[in-house]
Design a protein around this motif. Structure first.
Motif, PDB file in Angstrom:
ATOM      1  N   ARG A 141       0.845  -1.186   0.000  1.00  0.00           N
ATOM      2  CA  ARG A 141       0.000   0.000   0.000  1.00  0.00           C
ATOM      3  C   ARG A 141       0.880   1.235   0.000  1.00  0.00           C
ATOM      4  O   ARG A 141       1.551   1.533   0.980  1.00  0.00           O
ATOM      5  CB  ARG A 141      -0.902   0.007   1.222  1.00  0.00           C
ATOM      6  CG  ARG A 141      -1.996  -1.039   1.115  1.00  0.00           C
ATOM      7  CD  ARG A 141      -2.645  -1.272   2.454  1.00  0.00           C
ATOM      8  NE  ARG A 141      -3.122  -2.636   2.569  1.00  0.00           N
ATOM      9  CZ  ARG A 141      -4.388  -3.003   2.372  1.00  0.00           C
ATOM     10  NH1 ARG A 141      -5.295  -2.116   2.085  1.00  0.00           N
ATOM     11  NH2 ARG A 141      -4.753  -4.260   2.475  1.00  0.00           N
ATOM     12  N   GLY A 142       0.897   1.932  -1.109  1.00  0.00           N
ATOM     13  CA  GLY A 142       1.764   3.099  -1.230  1.00  0.00           C
ATOM     14  C   GLY A 142       0.966   4.376  -1.328  1.00  0.00           C
ATOM     15  O   GLY A 142      -0.058   4.532  -0.678  1.00  0.00           O
ATOM     16  N   LEU A 143       1.432   5.273  -2.183  1.00  0.00           N
ATOM     17  CA  LEU A 143       0.783   6.582  -2.274  1.00  0.00           C
ATOM     18  C   LEU A 143      -0.129   6.678  -3.488  1.00  0.00           C
ATOM     19  O   LEU A 143      -0.518   7.764  -3.900  1.00  0.00           O
ATOM     20  CB  LEU A 143       1.853   7.679  -2.303  1.00  0.00           C
ATOM     21  CG  LEU A 143       2.694   7.755  -1.010  1.00  0.00           C
ATOM     22  CD1 LEU A 143       3.762   8.835  -1.121  1.00  0.00           C
ATOM     23  CD2 LEU A 143       1.812   8.036   0.209  1.00  0.00           C
ATOM     24  N   GLY A 144      -0.477   5.522  -4.064  1.00  0.00           N
ATOM     25  CA  GLY A 144      -1.469   5.520  -5.139  1.00  0.00           C
ATOM     26  C   GLY A 144      -2.841   5.823  -4.557  1.00  0.00           C
ATOM     27  O   GLY A 144      -3.025   5.807  -3.343  1.00  0.00           O
ATOM     28  N   ARG A 145      -3.811   6.081  -5.411  1.00  0.00           N
ATOM     29  CA  ARG A 145      -5.157   6.407  -4.919  1.00  0.00           C
ATOM     30  C   ARG A 145      -5.731   5.227  -4.121  1.00  0.00           C
ATOM     31  O   ARG A 145      -5.621   4.083  -4.532  1.00  0.00           O
ATOM     32  CB  ARG A 145      -6.114   6.735  -6.076  1.00  0.00           C
ATOM     33  CG  ARG A 145      -5.744   7.951  -6.896  1.00  0.00           C
ATOM     34  CD  ARG A 145      -5.453   9.193  -6.062  1.00  0.00           C
ATOM     35  NE  ARG A 145      -6.565   9.556  -5.189  1.00  0.00           N
ATOM     36  CZ  ARG A 145      -6.417  10.303  -4.106  1.00  0.00           C
ATOM     37  NH1 ARG A 145      -5.233  10.738  -3.737  1.00  0.00           N
ATOM     38  NH2 ARG A 145      -7.459  10.614  -3.376  1.00  0.00           N
ATOM     39  N   GLY A 146      -6.392   5.556  -3.017  1.00  0.00           N
ATOM     40  CA  GLY A 146      -6.998   4.532  -2.174  1.00  0.00           C
ATOM     41  C   GLY A 146      -8.181   3.869  -2.847  1.00  0.00           C
ATOM     42  O   GLY A 146      -8.511   2.722  -2.570  1.00  0.00           O
TER      43      GLY A 146
END
Lengths: 315, 264
Positions: free
Chosen positions: B113-118
């Motif tokens: 889980r990174g900084l891509g859209r949730g």
């Protein structure tokens, strides 16, 4: 007499409220999103200012001083997080331990003194009490000088924008889930321990940043400047929630409500002061007000709703 | 698919409350098995499921999922292999988050889980279609906070979440026990539908003997931390509640003591 007093002091109260608003948003992250009451902030609310003042007085540039303050906040949050997740200490106690150790650390940062001043005349400060009634931006000796209300309001909105983005990312969503339901989060593959640590770090970084601004604003860092900070932060969160819960549903607006909550807190405080209430009683007054507001949702649940099926089955 | 080798679990070791909840239990599930688990209170059913899910580590023995040894793998890491639905409808979802956000969390099970859209717009459309299959009208309230849904609706959403990213093993821990009979039947029907659709290997605990008989291709009965009965194939198809009670009495040397299991 009372009225003019109050009006005169109003800009100062608003500026202070805005600075504490940043701190309160930090508290919101732990208290509301992660469901952890983090008492580290009483220490961090001094650490940030102490680091900032010492850096500035030793001739370091403003950006570095602020960065160092934020770094110190991150570190404080990390320590509390590790106390809690790695050593299994209950969150409240972990925060108290960090807070206590920070008292010594803060004294050491401030060169063993309980107070370190920062004269606005000798430094080009970002925010200062002296400019609270001047124009938003002036140029003095070739440097821009900002009205603290204007500057901190802009900073607050920037912080809200970044947090709004962050809590919409995959990582941010996993933090929200961790606070909402840790069991479910682990079942969905979320490392809840890491989430709690990260949340505590972000929260304390915001608090330390707020502290750095506050130290500049008031022109000194003081070993007691963070005492009871958690209560002020909670008061802001609660006031913001009570006032805007029904109209603000968007996450960014909820954060804004916390900022406004802090302003309301300081304006009311100023009002009480202008009325001539003994200043020694202020912390007692704050604590009582927060206690009552914390009790309201509990009472509502306890006495005003019918028992639900789920709770009947559990008992 | 799932290999449980002689696992034991002792709760509160060294105290007066010491309890051996699982006693050198072994169990092997084949790909596509749908196993129902019954047994009285304290038989160790939920303990078995929690051992597999990694809620805590077992005291002895080993657990393999698809030949990967997960015995000492933490709960959140193990989650990438597992879909789970709990007995308490509150437990499987985040109440303060939307239906869509809960599904988005589940769709990222086992990924970084990174900084891509949730959650993306495209995902929302996909979730709407999935929710339509539940036939609960939830597709029109996709951003509703899950806390506002009924127990049955929450369990249905949790089922969807558990199967959104196809798990190697689906763990159902009495997931209909807290629901009223009509809702329970509906959730069970949805379960059957999803398990069939994705051909999921499933371990389902139930208090209800009829359900245990009606669903799945294999039935195990537990007592006192042991598996006392393991019935599959044709033998299971012909099974009746009376048979089961009789077999239990023989296997465990005592009468089946749970009224709820008989009446339910």
């Amino acid at each position: 007499m009372f009225f003019t007093d109050f009006i005169n002091a109003l800009p100062g109260a608003v500026a202070q409220g805005l600075i504490w608003g940043i701190m309160a948003i930090g508290v919101y992250i732990t208290y509301k999103i992660l469901d952890v009451a983090d008492l580290t902030v009483d220490g961090t609310m001094c650490t940030g200012g102490a680091v900032c003042v010492m850096m500035l007085t030793s001739g370091k540039p403003m950006w570095l001083a602020l960065l160092a303050a934020v770094g110190a906040g991150l570190l404080a949050g990390l320590v509390t997080g590790l106390f809690h997740t790695l050593m299994g200490i209950p969150a409240i106690l972990a925060g108290i331990l960090s807070q206590l150790s920070l008292y010594s650390i803060n004294l050491k940062i401030m060169d063993n003194k309980a107070n370190q001043s920062l004269n606005a005349r000798n430094f080009n400060l970002l925010v200062s009490l002296g400019n609270v009634k001047s124009a938003p931006v002036r140029i003095v000796d070739g440097h821009p000088v900002f009205n603290p209300i204007f500057l901190v309001a802009v900073v607050l909105i920037l912080i809200i924008a970044v947090l709004y983005w962050f809590f919409g990312t995959e990582l941010g969503c996993s933090l929200r889930a961790t606070g909402a339901n840790p069991n479910m989060s682990r079942a969905q593959g979320i490392n809840t321990k890491r989430g709690v640590v990260l949340g505590l770090m972000v929260s304390n970084a915001l608090v330390a940043f707020s502290s750095a601004l506050l130290a500049q604003y008031q022109g000194f860092a003081d070993i007691n400047m963070g005492r009871g900070a958690i209560v002020i932060g909670l008061a802001a969160v609660i006031i913001g929630t009570v006032l805007f819960d029904r109209i603000f549903h968007n996450f960014a607006l909820k954060l804004l409500a916390v900022g406004i909550g802090a302003i309301v807190y300081y304006v009311v405080l100023q009002l009480v002061l202008s009325l001539g209430v003994d200043t020694n009683l202020l912390k007692l007054l704050s604590a009582v007000v927060v206690a009552i507001f914390l009790a309201v949702p509990y009472w509502r649940k306890q006495y005003m709703s019918k028992p639900s099926k789920a709770t009947e089955k559990k008992s | 698919m799932l290999k449980v080798n002689e696992i034991s679990k002792v709760f509160n070791p060294g105290t007066v409350n010491e309890k051996l909840a699982l006693d050198r239990l072994s169990l092997t599930l084949n790909e596509g098995d749908f196993v129902t688990v019954i047994g009285g209170n304290g038989a160790g059913k939920s303990t078995l499921l929690n051992a597999v899910a990694g809620t805590w580590y077992v005291s002895a023995g080993s657990i393999l999922i698809d030949d990967v040894d997960v015995t000492r793998m933490s709960e959140h890491k193990r989650a990438k292999y597992l879909g789970r639905v709990f007995q308490d409808p509150m437990m499987g979802t985040a109440a303060t988050m939307g239906i869509d956000e809960n599904l988005a969390l589940a769709s990222r099970r086992g990924t970084m889980r990174g900084l891509g859209r949730g959650i993306t717009h495209k995902e929302r459309e996909h979730y709407k279609e999935l929710l339509e299959t539940l036939d609960l009208g939830l597709e029109n309230r996709i951003t509703t906070k899950v806390g506002l849904l009924s127990g049955g609706q929450r369990q249905a959403v949790t089922l969807l979440m558990a199967s959104l990213k196809k798990p190697k093993l689906l763990l159902l821990d009495e997931h209909t026990a807290a629901l009223d009979p009509k809702t329970a039947a509906k959730v069970l029907e949805t379960t059957e539908q999803i398990v069939r659709r994705d051909n999921l290997t499933t371990l389902m605990i139930t208090h209800n003997m009829r359900d245990a008989i009606a669903h799945g291709n294999r039935l195990i009965m537990m007592d006192n931390g042991h598996i006392v009965l393991d019935i599959s194939g044709d033998e299971k198809k012909k099974l009746t509640v009376d048979d089961l009670m009789e077999k239990f009495a023989v296997a465990a040397g005592q009468e089946f003591d749970n009224d709820q299991a008989i009446l339910g």
